[in-house]
Write a protein that holds these residues in place. Structure first.
Motif, PDB file in Angstrom:
ATOM      1  N   GLU A 233       0.835  -1.206   0.000  1.00 47.98           N
ATOM      2  CA  GLU A 233       0.000   0.000   0.000  1.00 47.98           C
ATOM      3  C   GLU A 233       0.871   1.258   0.000  1.00 47.98           C
ATOM      4  O   GLU A 233       0.576   2.239  -0.698  1.00 47.98           O
ATOM      5  CB  GLU A 233      -0.943   0.007   1.206  1.00 47.98           C
ATOM      6  N   GLN A 234       1.963   1.245   0.753  1.00 50.03           N
ATOM      7  CA  GLN A 234       2.886   2.388   0.780  1.00 50.03           C
ATOM      8  C   GLN A 234       3.524   2.615  -0.594  1.00 50.03           C
ATOM      9  O   GLN A 234       3.671   3.757  -1.040  1.00 50.03           O
ATOM     10  CB  GLN A 234       3.979   2.174   1.843  1.00 50.03           C
ATOM     11  N   ILE A 235       3.886   1.520  -1.248  1.00 52.23           N
ATOM     12  CA  ILE A 235       4.462   1.625  -2.596  1.00 52.23           C
ATOM     13  C   ILE A 235       3.437   2.200  -3.562  1.00 52.23           C
ATOM     14  O   ILE A 235       3.755   3.070  -4.382  1.00 52.23           O
ATOM     15  CB  ILE A 235       4.982   0.247  -3.070  1.00 52.23           C
ATOM     16  N   ARG A 236       2.198   1.740  -3.477  1.00 55.09           N
ATOM     17  CA  ARG A 236       1.138   2.288  -4.350  1.00 55.09           C
ATOM     18  C   ARG A 236       0.941   3.779  -4.106  1.00 55.09           C
ATOM     19  O   ARG A 236       0.802   4.559  -5.047  1.00 55.09           O
ATOM     20  CB  ARG A 236      -0.176   1.546  -4.100  1.00 55.09           C
ATOM     21  N   LEU A 237       0.931   4.196  -2.833  1.00 53.71           N
ATOM     22  CA  LEU A 237       0.788   5.620  -2.521  1.00 53.71           C
ATOM     23  C   LEU A 237       1.970   6.422  -3.062  1.00 53.71           C
ATOM     24  O   LEU A 237       1.802   7.509  -3.600  1.00 53.71           O
ATOM     25  CB  LEU A 237       0.653   5.819  -1.009  1.00 53.71           C
ATOM     26  N   PHE A 238       3.169   5.858  -2.918  1.00 53.92           N
ATOM     27  CA  PHE A 238       4.371   6.531  -3.415  1.00 53.92           C
ATOM     28  C   PHE A 238       4.320   6.685  -4.937  1.00 53.92           C
ATOM     29  O   PHE A 238       4.588   7.761  -5.472  1.00 53.92           O
ATOM     30  CB  PHE A 238       5.615   5.725  -3.003  1.00 53.92           C
ATOM     31  N   VAL A 239       3.948   5.620  -5.635  1.00 51.26           N
ATOM     32  CA  VAL A 239       3.862   5.662  -7.100  1.00 51.26           C
ATOM     33  C   VAL A 239       2.780   6.647  -7.536  1.00 51.26           C
ATOM     34  O   VAL A 239       2.979   7.441  -8.459  1.00 51.26           O
ATOM     35  CB  VAL A 239       3.610   4.243  -7.674  1.00 51.26           C
ATOM     36  N   ARG A 240       1.632   6.653  -6.860  1.00 51.01           N
ATOM     37  CA  ARG A 240       0.556   7.588  -7.192  1.00 51.01           C
ATOM     38  C   ARG A 240       1.014   9.035  -6.978  1.00 51.01           C
ATOM     39  O   ARG A 240       0.762   9.908  -7.794  1.00 51.01           O
ATOM     40  CB  ARG A 240      -0.674   7.299  -6.338  1.00 51.01           C
ATOM     41  N   ALA A 241       1.720   9.270  -5.866  1.00 50.91           N
ATOM     42  CA  ALA A 241       2.223  10.619  -5.596  1.00 50.91           C
ATOM     43  C   ALA A 241       3.240  11.040  -6.642  1.00 50.91           C
ATOM     44  O   ALA A 241       3.243  12.192  -7.093  1.00 50.91           O
ATOM     45  CB  ALA A 241       2.842  10.676  -4.198  1.00 50.91           C
ATOM     46  N   LYS A 242       4.099  10.121  -7.060  1.00 45.38           N
ATOM     47  CA  LYS A 242       5.084  10.433  -8.101  1.00 45.38           C
ATOM     48  C   LYS A 242       4.390  10.767  -9.417  1.00 45.38           C
ATOM     49  O   LYS A 242       4.771  11.706 -10.114  1.00 45.38           O
ATOM     50  CB  LYS A 242       6.044   9.248  -8.315  1.00 45.38           C
TER      51      LYS A 242
END
Length: 122
Positions: free
Chosen positions: A25-34
Protein backbone atom coordinates in the motif's frame (compact mmCIF):
# COMPACT_ATOMS: atom_id res chain seq x y z
CA UNK A 1 6.42 -29.09 20.76
CA UNK A 2 5.63 -29.39 17.08
CA UNK A 3 2.26 -27.73 17.58
CA UNK A 4 3.92 -24.82 19.36
CA UNK A 5 6.27 -24.21 16.42
CA UNK A 6 3.41 -24.27 13.95
CA UNK A 7 1.46 -21.69 16.01
CA UNK A 8 4.50 -19.44 16.13
CA UNK A 9 5.06 -19.99 12.43
CA UNK A 10 1.44 -19.08 11.67
CA UNK A 11 1.76 -15.87 13.71
CA UNK A 12 5.03 -15.02 12.00
CA UNK A 13 3.55 -15.67 8.57
CA UNK A 14 0.48 -13.60 9.48
CA UNK A 15 2.65 -10.70 10.67
CA UNK A 16 4.82 -11.00 7.59
CA UNK A 17 1.74 -10.93 5.32
CA UNK A 18 0.42 -7.83 7.13
CA UNK A 19 3.79 -6.12 6.70
CA UNK A 20 3.83 -7.01 3.01
CA UNK A 21 0.31 -5.69 2.59
CA UNK A 22 1.27 -2.46 4.39
CA UNK A 23 4.43 -2.05 2.28
CA UNK A 24 2.47 -2.75 -0.91
CA UNK A 25 0.00 0.00 0.00
CA UNK A 26 2.89 2.39 0.78
CA UNK A 27 4.46 1.62 -2.60
CA UNK A 28 1.14 2.29 -4.35
CA UNK A 29 0.79 5.62 -2.52
CA UNK A 30 4.37 6.53 -3.41
CA UNK A 31 3.86 5.66 -7.10
CA UNK A 32 0.56 7.59 -7.19
CA UNK A 33 2.22 10.62 -5.60
CA UNK A 34 5.08 10.43 -8.10
CA UNK A 35 2.63 10.27 -11.00
CA UNK A 36 0.65 13.21 -9.62
CA UNK A 37 3.87 15.12 -9.05
CA UNK A 38 5.00 14.48 -12.63
CA UNK A 39 1.55 15.49 -13.86
CA UNK A 40 1.72 18.71 -11.83
CA UNK A 41 5.20 19.43 -13.18
CA UNK A 42 3.93 19.01 -16.74
CA UNK A 43 0.94 21.22 -15.93
CA UNK A 44 3.19 23.87 -14.33
CA UNK A 45 5.47 23.78 -17.36
CA UNK A 46 2.47 24.12 -19.67
CA UNK A 47 1.17 27.10 -17.67
CA UNK A 48 4.61 28.75 -17.67
CA UNK A 49 5.01 28.25 -21.40
CA UNK A 50 1.51 29.61 -22.06
CA UNK A 51 2.22 32.64 -19.88
CA UNK A 52 5.54 33.25 -21.64
CA UNK A 53 4.11 32.90 -25.13
CA UNK A 54 1.17 35.18 -24.30
CA UNK A 55 3.34 38.04 -23.06
CA UNK A 56 6.06 37.49 -25.64
CA UNK A 57 3.48 37.78 -28.41
CA UNK A 58 1.95 40.78 -26.71
CA UNK A 59 5.20 42.72 -26.32
CA UNK A 60 6.95 41.63 -29.52
CA UNK A 61 4.51 43.40 -31.81
CA UNK A 62 4.06 47.15 -31.47
CA UNK A 63 0.80 48.48 -30.14
CA UNK A 64 -1.36 49.85 -32.93
CA UNK A 65 -3.36 52.18 -30.70
CA UNK A 66 -0.40 53.92 -29.07
CA UNK A 67 -0.81 57.59 -28.23
CA UNK A 68 1.60 59.77 -30.16
CA UNK A 69 2.33 63.34 -29.11
CA UNK A 70 3.46 65.28 -32.12
CA UNK A 71 3.91 68.78 -30.81
CA UNK A 72 6.53 71.13 -29.51
CA UNK A 73 6.32 72.19 -25.92
CA UNK A 74 6.22 75.95 -25.36
CA UNK A 75 8.18 75.89 -22.10
CA UNK A 76 11.65 74.55 -22.76
CA UNK A 77 14.85 74.88 -20.78
CA UNK A 78 17.61 76.97 -22.25
CA UNK A 79 21.22 75.73 -22.28
CA UNK A 80 22.15 77.59 -19.08
CA UNK A 81 19.26 75.99 -17.20
CA UNK A 82 20.19 72.55 -18.48
CA UNK A 83 23.80 73.02 -17.38
CA UNK A 84 22.61 74.27 -13.98
CA UNK A 85 20.48 71.12 -13.46
CA UNK A 86 23.32 68.79 -14.39
CA UNK A 87 26.11 70.35 -12.34
CA UNK A 88 27.29 68.99 -8.97
CA UNK A 89 25.88 70.51 -5.78
CA UNK A 90 28.23 71.27 -2.90
CA UNK A 91 27.52 70.69 0.78
CA UNK A 92 27.74 74.44 1.38
CA UNK A 93 24.93 75.05 -1.13
CA UNK A 94 22.77 72.45 0.60
CA UNK A 95 23.44 74.00 4.05
CA UNK A 96 22.65 77.48 2.75
CA UNK A 97 19.37 76.25 1.23
CA UNK A 98 18.36 74.53 4.50
CA UNK A 99 19.29 77.49 6.76
CA UNK A 100 17.47 79.96 4.50
CA UNK A 101 14.16 78.08 4.85
CA UNK A 102 13.13 79.50 8.22
CA UNK A 103 12.30 77.54 11.36
CA UNK A 104 8.52 77.84 11.18
CA UNK A 105 8.09 76.20 7.79
CA UNK A 106 5.96 73.10 7.35
CA UNK A 107 7.58 69.70 7.74
CA UNK A 108 9.30 68.05 4.82
CA UNK A 109 8.61 64.61 3.42
CA UNK A 110 10.32 63.05 6.45
CA UNK A 111 8.08 64.98 8.88
CA UNK A 112 10.86 67.05 10.50
CA UNK A 113 10.69 70.83 10.79
CA UNK A 114 13.68 72.86 9.63
CA UNK A 115 14.04 74.19 13.19
CA UNK A 116 14.76 70.66 14.41
CA UNK A 117 17.55 70.29 11.87
CA UNK A 118 19.03 73.59 13.03
CA UNK A 119 18.72 72.54 16.70
CA UNK A 120 20.65 69.32 16.26
CA UNK A 121 23.22 71.09 14.06
CA UNK A 122 23.31 69.09 10.87
Amino acid sequence: MVSRISITDNNAISKFMKKLKFLKEQIRLFVRAKKESACMQRLNLKVKNEFLSHFKERFDRPCSSRLILDMTYPNRLNLDQIDDLERNVTKEEIKRAVWDCGTDKSPGSDGFYVGLIEDIGI
